[in-house]
Scaffold this motif. Structure first.
Motif, short mmCIF file in Angstrom:
data_model
loop_
_atom_site.label_atom_id
_atom_site.label_comp_id
_atom_site.label_asym_id
_atom_site.label_seq_id
_atom_site.Cartn_x
_atom_site.Cartn_y
_atom_site.Cartn_z
N ALA A 54 0.88 -0.39 -7.98
CA ALA A 54 0.53 0.61 -6.98
C ALA A 54 1.11 1.98 -7.37
O ALA A 54 0.45 3.01 -7.26
CB ALA A 54 1.05 0.19 -5.60
N ARG A 55 2.34 1.95 -7.85
CA ARG A 55 3.01 3.19 -8.24
C ARG A 55 2.36 3.83 -9.46
O ARG A 55 2.15 5.04 -9.54
CB ARG A 55 4.48 2.87 -8.51
N GLU A 56 2.00 2.99 -10.45
CA GLU A 56 1.37 3.51 -11.67
C GLU A 56 0.03 4.17 -11.35
O GLU A 56 -0.33 5.18 -11.93
CB GLU A 56 1.16 2.39 -12.70
N ALA A 93 -3.38 0.56 -3.26
CA ALA A 93 -3.02 -0.73 -2.65
C ALA A 93 -3.17 -1.84 -3.67
O ALA A 93 -4.00 -1.76 -4.58
CB ALA A 93 -3.92 -1.00 -1.43
N VAL A 94 -2.33 -2.85 -3.53
CA VAL A 94 -2.43 -4.05 -4.35
C VAL A 94 -2.23 -5.24 -3.43
O VAL A 94 -1.25 -5.29 -2.68
CB VAL A 94 -1.36 -4.06 -5.47
N ALA A 95 -3.19 -6.19 -3.45
CA ALA A 95 -3.11 -7.34 -2.56
C ALA A 95 -4.10 -8.38 -3.05
O ALA A 95 -4.88 -8.12 -3.97
CB ALA A 95 -3.46 -6.92 -1.13
N ALA A 151 0.86 -1.18 0.00
CA ALA A 151 0.00 0.00 0.00
C ALA A 151 0.89 1.23 0.00
O ALA A 151 1.98 1.21 0.58
CB ALA A 151 -0.91 0.02 1.22
N MET A 152 0.43 2.27 -0.69
CA MET A 152 1.17 3.53 -0.77
C MET A 152 0.26 4.67 -0.35
O MET A 152 -0.93 4.68 -0.67
CB MET A 152 1.65 3.78 -2.20
N PHE A 153 0.85 5.63 0.35
CA PHE A 153 0.13 6.83 0.75
C PHE A 153 1.02 7.98 0.28
O PHE A 153 2.13 8.15 0.78
CB PHE A 153 -0.04 6.83 2.28
#
Lengths: 443, 435
Positions: free
Chosen positions: A395-397, A225-227, A58-60
């Motif tokens: 997630a970054r894209e 987020a990716v999961a 996950a990224m914030f």
């Protein structure tokens, strides 16, 4: 220097579904679905489910980076200018909380926390395999709660000082920033992301809070987020954890960058085995959203056509031993600035540069053939599909595309709309611009 | 395939012509991939040639004789990737070749596996030759590129200091030979003697092949059947033993260079081989000491003393080494060394908590599970397993990892011996010249 690879052609059938509290967009072509959710504060959340994957991330992130150094603090009337490197400094400091260091807390759960600061983003993230929910709560919590003291700000200067020293010895980094200094007269993209020993010495708690209060506000941020989890898990945790209130639209200012170069050439000597060069040109046309993606993709195709591994130029330079395997090219285009950059090791950077300049003028006037265009487009499409193997890249894209006002699958759609005419038009606009050369020579 | 999510296995398909073929069972990826490894002992006589061979192979084959032709073809195949490289693991060299492409589901009806395999095989079996050697012009270019590459290791100061530390530490042992060989070795090569070593490689080095991704059985059979149509009846034995050496005296070496930041590298002998029962305790030991952001080194050198941006320890699994690395101010060198050695000592005395050991285990478990989300990571993992013939699967390894106790860690901690302290020292005369 990794080329931008977000390109894809045809057959994107977007399906939208908005029955529940989140929206889904599915790409049959890519076999992926993006779940999108908007929190009441205006904070957007994007999620992709990767079935069968152990890794979760996950990224914030905030739309705030090293170039954002002149802005209005909410509630104040005048703009302030802050020391170079402060966005990156703040990134380091957010990990420190009253009850301990977040890096330590994440790794006690077995996950890997990290963060990065770029020209225009600061992003906090973690990856884990177990205990995603705890990790995700921690991420959302600490980014909303800075804990700065005079003492812990001073302490960080030692650590960041060593990070700056490390970059000073990094020839690839130096040759790149020297090129940006040649390309840009005034734009802060030319500034070192971490600042200098001198500039960070001026950073204090109050300035850091000014930056935080201005840029760390829901409408200026995004969560991705990716999961392999139920989408509802992601959105309900966000609902529970997001406590901060929006402080309104960010007001920031950039100087008007002239079209001309700052300088044509810059040299530095470092302990390297052979000369290293970076060469580049500015793109002076500004675009936003989908247009920006389209322009970026077109320029990538042009650049590959001109100097990619299948080009005549690459073959010539390689066989004349003017370049080697280290040669790379890349397009970097954003709302506030844009440039093309290429380089690597060369025994004779000046000669190499002059051959390349000649070829670029030729490419601008002759254009790209439909066959070459479709071949390179196909290969870029493959590269994009390939990148979807990685949870971090997805997630970054999603984060990158949100900040420029597009979505993940737009990176695909853009290639359906590209054609040789458009590519050739953009090539003419950019490739005739003057180029700058930066060289790091051995001592 | 119906495999349980998260369970990754390598199924032995065939042993043919001295090559063992495996299929990696995991169908979540968007790409298909074939990997081939040749393994050789790391010896002075062949190290540089082994490094040069993939560079020559990558330049094309009889059907696609130039970079332009080959790269255009790969672009047509949706940016398929064919690559070759050499990696050093312990006192072995792995000469690896792979191809990967997007799965057929994502193409416009084209089926890429067979075509990409044929291209890889064409490059491997029919490199460009003349006069009983590799094609001379191509050979010379790539040999010069290899020399440039070997020289350029000084460019990355972190990697350079690590390599130098290991070289000094293992002087006189095969491990001191760099993975890409040496400049002297490269300069002794000719198109003819390099081709000879290439012939040895394809006909007698132990070889392993891996196929992963969504590939149908027919294509896999075709790949196995068409593989290296030459006699490999005499596959040589390689030495996978981990050589351990007792430290008589600690070596110290300072090297001056015009740099801003000093690089401290401390080399240790662990005396633990990858097949020993001490291996997992050793991995946990390294995790607690310097593996992650919870580690003693990170907390004490970086967070408490603010001496460094990075302070970490890494294991060389096969050779039984551990290296501690940190980038520091020259003036802080003694202080940093003291703090680092104090952490190493604390490990010997069991001065770490149950929480520390749990954190290290969890982080290692995460690493093992995450590895299964990378196609190349999976291949690399099984290659190592097959080489040491450990036969263990990922789940049982995680189990072993989790059964490591504080006593186990202390036991291996007491085996660890400091061998070499290397410092890349900023030269005071440094001046930045910028026009």
């Amino acid at each position: 220097m990794k080329p931008e690879t977000s390109t894809l052609t045809r057959n994107l059938s977007g399906r939208e579904n908005s029955n529940s509290r989140f929206r889904t967009i599915t790409s049959e072509r890519l076999n992926e679905t993006v779940y999108e959710y908007e929190h009441e504060t205006g904070l957007k959340v994007f999620y992709v489910r990767k079935t069968g994957y152990n890794k979760k991330t996950a990224m914030f992130g905030t739309n705030y980076g090293s170039i954002d150094n002149v802005f209005k603090v909410p509630g104040q009337d005048n703009e302030i200018e802050v020391p170079d490197g402060i966005a990156h400094f703040l990134e380091h400091k957010l990990f420190e909380q009253e009850d301990g260091n977040m890096l330590d807390k994440f790794s006690r759960l077995g996950s890997s926390p990290n963060a990065f600061t770029s020209f225009n983003q600061t992003v906090y993230y973690f990856s884990c395999t177990d205990l995603f929910e705890e990790n995700f709560r921690m991420l959302l919590d600490y980014v909303q709660n800075p804990w700065l003291t005079d003492e812990n700000v001073e302490k960080e200067k030692g650590i960041i000082g060593q990070e700056i020293q490390m970059y000073k010895d990094n020839a690839d980094w130096r040759v790149f920033f020297n090129l940006l200094d040649c390309l840009y007269v005034d734009h802060p993209v030319k500034l070192e992301i971490a600042g200098s020993l001198e500039s960070i010495s001026k950073i204090n708690k109050e300035l850091l809070y000014d930056c935080y209060n201005t840029f760390y506000t829901p409408s200026n941020m995004v969560v991705t987020a990716v999961a392999d989890l139920e989408p509802e898990t992601i959105f309900s945790i966000t609902d529970n954890m997001i406590k901060f209130k929006d402080r309104g639209k960010v007001e920031k200012k950039y100087p008007d960058e002239p079209e001309k170069l700052n300088k044509e050439f810059k040299e530095q000597k470092l302990h390297v085995s052979m000369p290293l060069f970076n060469m580049g040109i500015k793109d002076n046309v500004r675009a936003e959203g989908f247009e920006l993606l389209k322009r970026r993709a077109a320029l990538s195709i042009v650049l590959y056509h001109a100097m990619g591994r299948s080009s005549d130029l690459y073959e010539r330079l390689y066989s004349e031993r003017l370049i080697n395997d280290s040669f790379r090219c890349e397009v970097s285009l954003n709302t506030g600035y844009g440039y093309l950059v290429w380089g690597g090791q060369s025994p004779d950077p000046e000669k190499t540069a002059s051959i390349i300049s000649g070829t670029l003028r030729e490419v601008a006037s002759k254009g790209i053939s439909p066959q070459t265009f479709s071949r390179i487009r196909k290969s870029q499409e493959g590269l994009f599909i390939r990148s979807l193997n990685s949870v971090e890249i997805i997630a970054r894209e999603m984060l990158d595309s949100y900040f420029i006002g597009t979505g993940l699958f737009d990176e695909v759609k853009v290639f359906e709309e590209l054609d040789t005419d458009y590519v050739n038009k953009v090539a003419k606009e950019v490739l005739n611009n003057p180029s700058a050369l930066s060289v790091v020579n051995p001592l | 395939m119906g495999m349980k999510a998260g369970k990754t296995t390598a199924e032995k398909l065939a042993v043919r012509n001295g090559i063992t073929f495996y299929r990696i069972n995991s169908d979540k990826f968007k790409t298909a991939r074939a990997d081939l490894f040749f393994v050789d002992d790391l010896v002075k006589e062949r190290a540089s040639a082994n490094a040069l061979i993939p560079m020559i192979i990558k330049r094309g084959c009889a059907k696609y004789p130039g970079v332009k032709e080959l790269e255009s073809k790969l672009e047509e195949l949706y940016g398929a990737d064919i690559d070759g490289s050499v990696v050093k693991k312990g006192e072995l060299q792995f000469i690896g070749f792979h191809m990967s492409h997007i799965s057929d589901r994502y193409t416009n009806g084209e089926r890429l596996f067979d075509e990409c395999c044929d291209l890889l095989m064409c490059m491997l079996e029919n490199p460009m030759k003349e006069d009983g050697g590799f094609k001379k012009s191509l050979f010379t270019q790539e040999r010069d590129n290899l020399v440039d590459y070997i020289r350029s290791r000084v460019n990355d100061k972190m990697r350079y200091s690590l390599t130098r530390c290991l070289e000094e530490m293992c002087e006189g042992e095969p491990f001191a030979i760099p993975g890409d060989g040496t400049e002297e070795g490269a300069l002794l090569l000719s198109p003819q003697n390099t081709l000879e070593i290439y012939e040895q490689m394809v006909s007698s080095y132990p070889a392993y092949a891996y196929i992963s991704g969504q590939v149908d059985d027919k294509s896999i059979q075709r790949f196995i059947d068409g593989f290296l149509a030459r006699d490999r009846g005499n596959v040589k034995k390689i030495n996978t033993e981990c050589v351990s050496k007792d430290v008589k005296q600690i070596k110290r070496l300072d090297e001056k260079m015009d740099v801003s930041q000093g690089k401290l590298c401390m080399g240790f002998r662990t005396h633990v081989s990858p097949v020993s029962e001490d291996y997992f305790p050793m991995v946990v030991y390294n995790g607690i000491l310097g593996g992650d952001t919870h580690s003693k080194l990170f907390r004490n050198v970086r967070e408490k003393a603010s001496l460094a941006y990075y302070a970490q320890s890494v294991l060389e699994k096969y050779k039984g080494l551990m290296i501690i690395m940190s980038g520091i101010e020259s003036a802080n060198r003694t202080k940093a060394e003291e703090i680092i050695l104090k952490q190493v000592e604390a490990m010997e005395q069991g001065d770490f908590s149950e929480e520390d050991i749990e954190a290290a285990k969890k982080s290692l478990e995460t690493g093992m599970k995450s590895m299964q989300d990378s196609q190349s990571g999976i291949v690399d993992f099984f290659m190592s397993q097959h080489l040491t013939e450990s036969g263990e699967d990922i789940d049982s390894m995680i189990e072993k990892l989790n059964s490591v106790t504080i006593d186990d860690v202390v036991r291996v901690a007491q085996k660890v011996q400091l061998d070499t302290i290397y410092f890349l020292k900023p030269d005071d005369r440094r001046q930045e010249v910028t026009i």
